[in-house]
Design a protein around this motif. Structure first.
Motif, short mmCIF file in Angstrom:
data_model
loop_
_atom_site.label_atom_id
_atom_site.label_comp_id
_atom_site.label_asym_id
_atom_site.label_seq_id
_atom_site.Cartn_x
_atom_site.Cartn_y
_atom_site.Cartn_z
N GLU A 253 0.18 2.48 -6.35
CA GLU A 253 0.68 2.25 -4.98
C GLU A 253 1.93 1.37 -4.98
OE1 GLU A 253 -0.84 3.43 -2.23
OE2 GLU A 253 -2.84 3.98 -2.90
N PRO A 254 2.99 1.80 -5.63
CA PRO A 254 4.11 0.88 -5.83
C PRO A 254 4.91 0.58 -4.57
CG PRO A 254 4.67 3.04 -6.65
CD PRO A 254 3.24 3.11 -6.22
N THR A 255 4.83 1.42 -3.56
CA THR A 255 5.72 1.21 -2.41
C THR A 255 5.06 0.45 -1.28
OG1 THR A 255 5.06 3.34 -1.52
CG2 THR A 255 7.01 3.31 -2.92
N ALA A 256 3.80 0.09 -1.46
CA ALA A 256 3.07 -0.52 -0.36
C ALA A 256 3.74 -1.80 0.14
CB ALA A 256 1.63 -0.82 -0.80
N VAL A 257 4.42 -2.50 -0.77
CA VAL A 257 4.94 -3.81 -0.39
C VAL A 257 6.46 -3.81 -0.23
CG1 VAL A 257 3.08 -5.15 -1.40
CG2 VAL A 257 4.94 -4.37 -2.85
N LEU A 258 7.08 -2.65 -0.30
CA LEU A 258 8.54 -2.63 -0.35
C LEU A 258 9.18 -2.26 0.98
CD1 LEU A 258 9.05 -0.85 -3.79
CD2 LEU A 258 8.81 -3.28 -3.31
N THR A 259 10.43 -2.69 1.16
CA THR A 259 11.21 -2.30 2.32
C THR A 259 11.79 -0.91 2.07
OG1 THR A 259 13.26 -3.15 1.43
CG2 THR A 259 11.91 -4.69 2.66
N PRO A 260 12.25 -0.24 3.13
CA PRO A 260 12.78 1.12 2.94
C PRO A 260 13.88 1.15 1.87
CG PRO A 260 12.61 0.61 5.26
CD PRO A 260 12.26 -0.63 4.54
N GLN A 261 14.76 0.15 1.91
CA GLN A 261 15.83 0.14 0.92
C GLN A 261 15.27 0.00 -0.48
OE1 GLN A 261 16.38 -0.99 3.94
NE2 GLN A 261 18.37 -0.13 4.48
N GLU A 262 14.30 -0.91 -0.62
CA GLU A 262 13.72 -1.12 -1.94
C GLU A 262 13.00 0.12 -2.43
OE1 GLU A 262 12.81 -5.91 -2.06
OE2 GLU A 262 11.44 -4.63 -0.98
N ILE A 263 12.40 0.85 -1.48
CA ILE A 263 11.70 2.07 -1.89
C ILE A 263 12.68 3.06 -2.48
CG2 ILE A 263 10.43 4.08 -1.06
CD1 ILE A 263 9.03 2.25 0.92
N SER A 264 13.82 3.23 -1.80
CA SER A 264 14.74 4.22 -2.34
C SER A 264 15.31 3.76 -3.68
CB SER A 264 15.85 4.57 -1.34
OG SER A 264 16.44 3.41 -0.84
#
Lengths: 358, 516, 358
Positions: free
Chosen positions: B171-182
């Protein structure tokens, strides 16, 4: 919560184990031994078997049988009795105050010929057991129990303390002497009064400073008290403070390591010959209180059919129950020891009356 | 690229836990150089499977092959030696340490015959690795000083430093902002290009469609399907995952706005550090609308919620609920005045996990006369109450005597929502209401929130997930460093613009003009 | 009723049972190493406890304070607090009861209840101090309760010394008979064992513990705070008030232990040089009982039986009391580390399964 539960449990485990361990003391394993076990160990050759069939026991207070003090002394007396007379002996340790009575009753109910309560604290339990079991014979050390079947043994600590006071008064170079007591109870007060009287008798100019630490088991308090006394130019301290006194010895030892020969300080030990444990470089002498002798003697009187039931026996210089050990000659000069002997005779003869406390 | 070589194969894995079969005869195959998504609801068994691969659990049946060799993975160390690395959802980092110190922890380069750590070598090595994979990490930075996204990269680097060729992302994106996800997606592509293989555990369909080559769907411990992403679509995946048809789009009528019910006026609140976490925040919430508070985590959202519910004292400004000033009141008074909260952290704030559902259902109302008879709790009434809520809100639990801990995240959240909605509040604050939940639960919860709004209640939605904000809100207020820096309608904006507002990048058209 | 039954569920009942057996085995091994006969020792232990009415009664008396202090620790734990201060609260309870028992004079139907109430309240207030410091100032209750233990000890000694002292006895005056809570007929039935109403109060407290914590509104609040204080805060529960309240009740339990030791066993309060250990034993008892009121009762029975029976082992099999402390320590160790036992059980059952397959 799960995690904190684990931590809590962990703390509890550690705490309870530590506390359980705290309660444990060294044990010599030869505990309550059978006659055959310890008889050969005795140097005494006078086993007469007069005590065969006698069952004699003692109950310690919370200090336990290895307290390096009166409980241990009492047990040594009983073991000697076993070796000399063939009586069977036994002890029970009291873990807490509630056990005093139940342990006394254990022996009484098992029809022991004599059961000792060792120490001042056992007073109420001995009284209670004696009242409820008028047929039983009991004895107590360091306290007086008013019952027809109890022998009360106390010591004239004031007399022995007077003699070490004489030693201190004649040895001091600074004319300042300290006294460190445990809790201010009558027994200890007797030490203090006798000691001060002894010092004054031979050296009226000397000043004795009295300190009570309020505990018998706090070496740190003893060390602190000794430090301030030594700092204040006192060069000898007499302690009557049990384990607290160990701190007095430690402080003196530390000082003597670095001090010049003429600045050495001394401690006068109590109850037993403490030079054996703490060494001759700090132990000037000790005020012996022969609990072992008392237990031995009175028990033997019982065997002989001469038990002092209902009586108060005060053991003093005349009975050799208090006094100085032979090792004193190492640090105390012949002249002073002669002086001590002189005062001893005067006290025995009644020429001098040593002040005492209730 | 040898696209077809299989690097990991798990055959017929079965793992049982008391009461459930977590993995039931599961097979799974990872090819070299692919990103393979593992999709499933919470509790479907995907994490169990990966924990088996990483050596944290031992399977009762089945075999594992790594690079064609049958292996027994009896612990994480074995897994690491086989080239398997795991990037955990919750980072395992020592905060006062530097990036490099964290990475080398446990396998430090030694010098002086192993007596000392060769730090210089370590810093060099980490710097090189970071460059090689385009991670852009400063090896000297302290973990305390870097962002969550960066911390995740440290975790990635940690596995690479230990020589991992197979990376598991939990679940790597659970804690990230949209920018960080991309940015993360770019990094993952980079890794695959350099020959690594990736397993991605997730329940976010969007990400799978964006990055995964293959997707394996797990439901109730069984593999449902394994197929290339190219030939599928989100609706199909969702259906396979949940086992029934799911609507990803929310049916929402237009809002019918009522009078203002919650008025926040120039609110100043101090944060944990003693600095102002809220700087004269003002907004108005009306009946019949959902107001979304968008923003990157840590910009005052938590403090805002705590101030509104009375848990944090207000330095200045005021909060009005209906006609009542509630700032400075106790949490209980505020709750009684008609404010309900679905808290951000349901384990910490929403539930008592060691209590049964029965007792969790009356956490805020236990003292009221219907449950409290002369100081004694009326368990009869409480049980009836709990039974009713469990039924109405479809909380799946063996019984109301089951400890809250034993429930799945979605059902725990349903229980909280049941409790909060049942209080019939004027204002319902929903903080991260679907964090960590699967599609089915999200659908349910979103429906309930809209239902409240349709009933004329006011809903304040605080979420770090832009999708959720965009989908649910009637109006969006963007919070940045404790201020509302702009207000937009979802229909008039997009992810990109919101993302920029959230980081206070001033744009001529969307930029707020009320900041000095 | 569910919680109540929980302790009788399979695993939670079997694990302590195995822990006890393992502890006894470890003790037996140590006795063998020391050259004692473990079977005789354990037989002596049982004989001491159940062998005659007197010792049976005294065992009950030994168990009673452990129930109270065990409940005290367990109650605090249930509310998320670790009360190491049961010892101090016990001492304060004792002092309060002694003061009323000695210095006030009233008819029995007022005197004993009043002494109980005063002692209990003072114990509670002593606990509350730590609770207040935690709530208002965030001071860890572990630290404050340990400190308060020593303050209590010396405050109690001061009080006895200055207001209650019977000259020459080293303890307070005896309390008035009107304040005593002994059970005359039962005591006579049990051969003069010191049985008192405290044991029935202890049972009442077990019931109170359960009902208050699991059935009432206030108990619910305390449990929420104990399980998850964050959630409690979110739910509008006043966490600080709950902490103070919980510590008051916890302290009151411990205080009651002291009250009944004075009014039922000793009838006076001695000047104590060190803590009695009942409060610390309470930690072990709470641990044995899994912080469950009924569990605590069983834990206290076990702990009290072993402690009291230790004298029997010493008397009947010459085993020194240290060994019994090792047994108690081992039992606690195995209870506190249920993981070991679960692991053992798993291995055993796995073996069994394998055997069946073969």
């Amino acid at each position: 919560m799960k995690k904190s539960t684990k931590i809590f449990t962990g703390i509890m485990l550690v705490a309870s184990l530590a506390l359980t361990a705290c309660g444990a003391k060294n044990n010599t394993n030869n505990g309550a031994s059978s006659p055959s076990a310890s008889a050969p160990a005795s140097p005494s050759a006078s086993a007469d078997n007069s005590g065969k069939g006698f069952k004699i026991a003692m109950v310690t207070d919370v200090g336990g049988v290895n307290d390096k003090s009166f409980n241990q002394g009492a047990w040594e007396g009983l073991k000697k009795l076993e070796a000399d007379t063939g009586a069977s002996v036994k002890y029970l340790e009291s873990k807490e105050a509630t056990n005093y009575l139940t342990n006394m009753n254990q022996f009484v109910r098992d029809k022991y010929n004599l059961t000792w309560g060792i120490g001042f604290l056992m007073g109420d339990a001995v009284k209670d057991a004696a009242t409820k079991n008028p047929d039983a014979q009991l004895a107590i050390i360091d306290n007086v129990v008013d019952a027809p079947n109890v022998a009360s043994i106390t010591f004239a600590e004031n007399e022995g303390s007077f003699l070490v006071g004489v030693v201190a008064g004649l040895t001091t170079k600074t004319n300042k002497i300290g006294f460190v007591g445990g809790i201010e109870i009558p027994v200890i007060k007797r030490f203090e009064l006798g000691f001060v009287a002894g010092v004054k008798a031979v050296n009226p100019d000397a000043k004795v400073t009295v300190v009570y630490t309020g505990a018998f088991d706090k070496a740190d308090l003893g060390k602190a008290a000794a430090a301030s006394l030594y700092n204040d130019k006192n060069d000898i301290i007499f302690h009557a403070a049990g384990g607290t006194g160990n701190g007095v010895f430690n402080e003196a030892k530390e000082r003597n390591k670095t001090a010049a020969a003429d600045k050495k300080v001394w401690v006068i030990g109590v109850d037993k010959d403490q030079s054996i444990e703490f060494g001759d470089d700090v132990t000037l002498t000790s005020m012996l209180k022969r609990v072992d002798q008392a237990v031995y003697t009175v028990s033997k009187e019982l065997i002989a059919g001469d038990f002092p039931a209902g009586k108060i026996t005060v053991l003093g210089l005349k009975d050799d129950a208090v006094g100085l050990p032979d090792t004193s000659s190492k640090n105390v000069s012949k002249e002073i020891l002669d002086k001590v002997e002189e005062y001893k005779q005067k006290i025995i003869s009644g020429e001098i009356t040593v002040p005492t406390a209730q | 690229m040898e696209q077809t070589r299989t690097v990991v194969e798990m055959r017929n894995i079965t793992k049982r836990f008391p009461g459930i079969v977590a993995n039931d005869n599961v097979s799974f195959k990872l090819s070299k150089g692919e990103i393979h998504a593992l999709l499933g609801e919470n509790g479907a068994g995907k994490s169990t499977l990966m924990n088996i691969l990483f050596g944290l659990y031992q399977p009762e049946e089945g075999e594992i092959f790594v690079n064609g060799q049958e292996v027994a993975i009896d612990g994480p160390n074995k897994a690491i030696s086989l080239g398997i690395g795991m990037v955990h959802q919750h980072f395992k980092l020592v905060h006062p340490f530097t990036v490099t110190e964290n990475i080398i922890l446990g396998s430090e380069p030694k010098k002086w015959m192993g007596l000392s750590v060769d730090k210089k070598l370590a810093y060099e090595k980490i710097g090189k690795l970071s460059k090689q994979y385009g991670l852009n990490i400063d090896p000297y930075a302290k973990i305390d000083d870097i962002s969550v996204g960066m911390q995740q990269r440290v975790e990635i680097l940690k596995t690479l430093y230990r020589g991992a060729d197979i990376l598991i992302f939990d679940e790597p994106t659970a804690v990230l902002t949209p920018q960080e996800i991309s940015e993360l997606l770019v990094i993952m592509r980079n890794l695959v290009q350099q020959g690594k293989s990736i397993i991605l555990i997730t329940h976010k369909l969007k990400e799978i469609m964006a990055i995964a080559d293959t997707v394996t769907i797990v439901r109730r411990g069984k593999v449902i399907d394994s197929l290339p992403t190219a030939g599928t679509n989100p609706n199909q995946l969702a259906e396979k995952m949940v086992g029934r048809e799911v609507s990803l789009k929310l049916d929402k009528k237009d809002a019918v706005l009522g009078e203002p019910v919650l008025e926040v006026d120039r609110l100043v609140v101090k944060g944990r550090s003693g600095l102002n976490a809220l700087n004269e925040t003002s907004f108005v919430l009306k009946r019949g609308e959902i107001l979304g508070i968008a923003g990157v985590e840590g910009n005052g959202q938590s403090e805002l919620i705590e101030a509104l519910t009375g848990l944090r004292s207000v330095t200045s400004g005021s909060i009005k609920l209906g006609d009542e000033i509630i700032s400075g009141q106790t949490p209980r008074k505020i709750s009684e005045a008609g404010l309900s909260l679905i808290p951000e952290d349901r384990h910490k704030h929403g539930l008592v996990l060691d209590f049964p559902i029965r007792e969790n259902m009356v956490l805020e109302t236990y003292y009221q006369p219907q449950f409290n008879k002369n100081g004694f709790l009326d368990f009869g009434a409480i049980e009836k109450h709990a039974e009713r809520l469990v039924k109405e809100f479809d909380v799946r639990t063996p019984s109301i005597m089951t400890d809250a801990r034993a429930l799945s995240g979605g059902n725990q959240q349903k229980a909280i929502i049941a409790r909060e909605v049942d209080k019939n509040p004027e204002v319902l604050i929903a903080a991260q209401p679907t964090r960590g939940l699967d599609v089915g639960a999200i659908e349910f919860i979103h429906k309930r929130l809209v239902e409240q709004r349709n009933m004329g209640k006011a809903v304040l939605l605080v979420s770090y997930e832009l999708d959720e904000i965009m989908q649910l809100s009637d109006r969006i207020a963007v919070i940045y460093e404790g201020r509302i820096v702009g207000e937009v309608k979802p229909s008039e904006t997009n992810d990109q613009q919101l993302g920029l507002m959230m980081t206070d990048y001033k744009q001529p058209q969307g930029g707020p003009d009320n900041i000095e | 009723m569910n919680k109540f039954l929980k302790i009788i569920t399979k695993e939670s009942a079997i694990v302590p049972f195995i822990a006890i057996v393992l502890g006894l085995i470890v003790g037996a091994i140590i006795m063998l190493i020391g050259g004692y006969d473990p079977i005789l020792a354990y037989r002596s232990l049982l004989n001491k406890v159940f062998g005659n009415p007197y010792d049976f009664g005294e065992t009950l008396t030994a168990i009673t304070p452990l129930v109270f202090t065990g409940l005290s620790v367990a109650f605090a734990f249930r509310t998320g607090l670790f009360n190491i201060g049961a010892e101090g609260q016990y001492i304060m309870g004792m002092t309060g009861a002694t003061f009323v028992g000695v210095n006030l004079h009233m008819p029995w139907y007022l005197h004993a209840p009043f002494a109980i109430i005063v002692g209990t309240l003072i114990g509670g207030i002593w606990g509350m101090i730590a609770g207040y410091l935690k709530a208002a100032r965030g001071v860890n209750e572990v630290i404050t309760t340990i400190m308060l233990n020593w303050i209590a000890l010396h405050l109690a000694n001061y009080t006895v010394n200055h207001f209650l002292l019977e000259p020459g006895k080293g303890r307070s005056y005896m309390i008035d008979p009107s304040a005593q809570v002994t059970i005359g007929w039962l005591s006579r039935l049990l051969d003069d064992a010191r049985v008192h109403w405290g044991m029935f109060f202890a049972l009442l407290c077990v019931v109170f513990f359960y009902v208050y914590l699991f059935r009432t509104k206030q108990g619910y609040e305390l449990r929420v705070v104990g399980s998850n204080s964050d959630a409690a805060q979110y739910a509008g529960i006043n966490v600080n008030k709950s902490i103070v309240k919980a510590m008051f009740i916890s302290g009151a339990f411990a205080g009651m232990a002291g009250v009944f030791q004075v009014l039922g066993v000793f009838m006076n309060q001695a000047i104590a040089a060190s803590p009695t250990g009942h409060g610390f034993d309470g930690i072990a008892v709470a641990l044995l009982g899994g912080n469950n009121p009924v569990g605590v009762l069983f834990g206290a029975v076990l702990f009290g039986t072993l402690s009291y029976g230790a004298a029997g082992m010493s008397f009947g099999a010459d085993v020194p009391p240290e060994i019994i402390r090792i047994v108690i320590g081992s039992v606690i160790f195995f209870v506190a580390a249920p993981g070991i036992i679960r692991w053992l059980m798993k291995r055993l059952s796995a073996k069994k399964r394998k055997g069946e397959v073969v």
